[in-house]
Write an enzyme that holds these catalytic residues in place. Structure first.
Site, PDB file in Angstrom:
ATOM      1  CG  ASP A  98      39.248  36.283  41.618  1.00 27.19           C
ATOM      2  OD1 ASP A  98      38.584  36.731  40.668  1.00 27.19           O
ATOM      3  OD2 ASP A  98      40.490  36.232  41.601  1.00 27.19           O
ATOM      4  CG  ASP A 156      41.239  38.526  35.714  1.00 23.31           C
ATOM      5  OD1 ASP A 156      41.549  39.520  35.034  1.00 23.31           O
ATOM      6  OD2 ASP A 156      42.048  37.685  36.082  1.00 23.31           O
TER       7      ASP A 156
HETATM    8  N1  GLY Z   1      43.673  36.318  37.928  1.00 24.01           N
HETATM    9  C1  GLY Z   1      42.862  35.386  37.266  1.00 24.01           C
HETATM   10  C2  GLY Z   1      43.558  34.683  36.194  1.00 24.01           C
HETATM   11  O1  GLY Z   1      44.733  34.361  36.359  1.00 24.01           O
HETATM   12  O2  GLY Z   1      42.976  34.443  35.184  1.00 24.01           O
END
Ligand code: GLY
Length: 372
Positions: A98, A156
């Site tokens: 992320d 994601d």
């Molecule tokens: N893990 C990223 C989200 O909750 O969208």
């Protein structure tokens, strides 16, 4: 970015929705300053540590809403400095895939807006960290750290790939984009089902490569359709199409968007998982709609003839049903969002990425700034 042609009625509600949202953002800036936020509890955003995966969204939202105001941009910059500071301490070990969510709405957006060499340097360092997660054996970027997460890839990541595409654009070096494309080519057949819904998590063999299994993750079950996961796929693939010019990514983004709109037709604001057995009455995830709207606007910018109207419809519904408008008891812009129902975290709350993408979509409709 190209401004999207709008009729008077649309200009009016977009302007109004943006002004209302901006007022709330300014109030929250006043209350919390350069903090790191994720979910609300009883209407109030709770502060998170600087290394937490959502730490880029609040500074990004401040910058999106700043309209060039130097004081506001300065507050976003303080948060970015703190965020970048984790590279000097143990926060570094918390970083994972992320870094895209953390550094695109901060350093990369600042570089796009100001040309700052330091912001560019930070963005490229973050891209190197993301690229370092690529596992050549499996052909995917591994999402998380630790022994139990070996071989794990999640949908994601599609929305973290823009950091790699941007890094290739700014450095002129194809190696970043090549990793993004290799990830896409492995992940697409592993995550996207024939009906154009997507899995949240797929485990690959980290030594020999090959798909092992799908896991339910933040969704109801391995075969269900976690609403936000669908949205990450729509927007991530549309951006990949823009950077690479590969039509297949655009076509796939469109197909996943069609399925999203189909599944959502009964609901207006999506349930947290379209295939939860109680989807009609279950808690909603407004953030999924906001992200999907941004994806549709990206498709529109790529020439899709129906995407803009569909995005507008999602945003109108959010404005009518989930926007907090001038409700001072709510810090967020959108209610009815769900971070992680299986973990019981951030359920039926406001989420900072829901707010971020809602505002970004309004900005995009009005021809304003975006950073992806
Ligand atoms: N893990 C990223 C989200 O909750 O969208």
């Amino acid at each position: 970015m190209t401004a999207i042609a709008m009729d008077d009625d649309t200009i009016h509600w977009v302007d109004e929705a943006r002004s209302q949202a901006r007022r709330k953002i300014l109030r929250l800036v006043h209350n919390v300053g350069p903090a790191f936020l994720h979910a609300t509890d009883k209407g109030r955003y709770v502060a998170e540590p600087d290394w937490w995966w959502t730490s880029g969204f609040w500074p990004g939202l401040i910058r999106l809403a700043s309209d060039g105001d130097e004081e506001l941009n300065g507050i976003a910059d303080i948060a970015e400095d703190r965020l970048f500071g984790i590279l000097q301490n143990d926060g570094f070990f918390q970083l994972h895939h992320d870094v895209g969510f953390q550094f695109v709405p901060t350093a990369v957006m600042r570089f796009r807006q100001t040309g700052s060499p330091e912001a560019r340097r930070r963005g490229v360092i973050a891209a190197q960290i993301l690229m370092g997660r690529f596992n050549p054996a499996s052909g995917v970027i591994e999402a998380w750290n630790g022994k139990d997460n070996r071989g794990i890839s999640i949908i994601d990541t599609m929305m973290n790939l823009p950091l790699l595409f941007w890094a290739s654009e700014t450095t002129g070096e194809p190696r970043f984009a090549n990793v993004a494309v290799t990830h896409l080519e492995t992940a697409i057949p592993a995550f996207v089902r024939e009906d154009h819904t997507v899995h949240h998590i797929v485990r690959f063999d980290p030594e020999k490569g090959g798909r092992i299994e799908a896991l339910g993750g933040q969704g109801y079950a391995p075969q269900s359709a976690w609403a936000r996961g669908q949205a990450w796929a729509i927007y991530g693939l549309a951006i990949a199409a823009r950077y690479t010019g590969v039509a297949d990514y655009r076509v796939l983004s469109r197909a996943i968007a069609d399925r999203f709109l189909d599944l959502n037709a009964l609901h207006g604001v999506p349930p947290w998982d379209f295939r939860a057995p109680d989807a009609a009455t279950a808690v909603r995830d407004s953030s999924a709609s906001a992200i999907a709207a941004c994806g549709l606007l990206e498709l529109s910018a790529l020439g899709d003839p129906s995407a803009r109207e569909q995005a507008e419809e999602l945003l109108r519904i959010l404005s009518e049903r989930s926007a907090t408008v001038d409700d001072d008891k709510e810090d967020g812009l959108l209610k009815n969002a769900t971070a992680n129902l299986p973990a019981g975290y951030g359920v039926d709350a406001s989420l900072i990425y829901g707010d971020y993408f809602f505002f970004e979509a309004l900005n995009r409709l009005g021809g304003g700034a975006t950073c992806w």
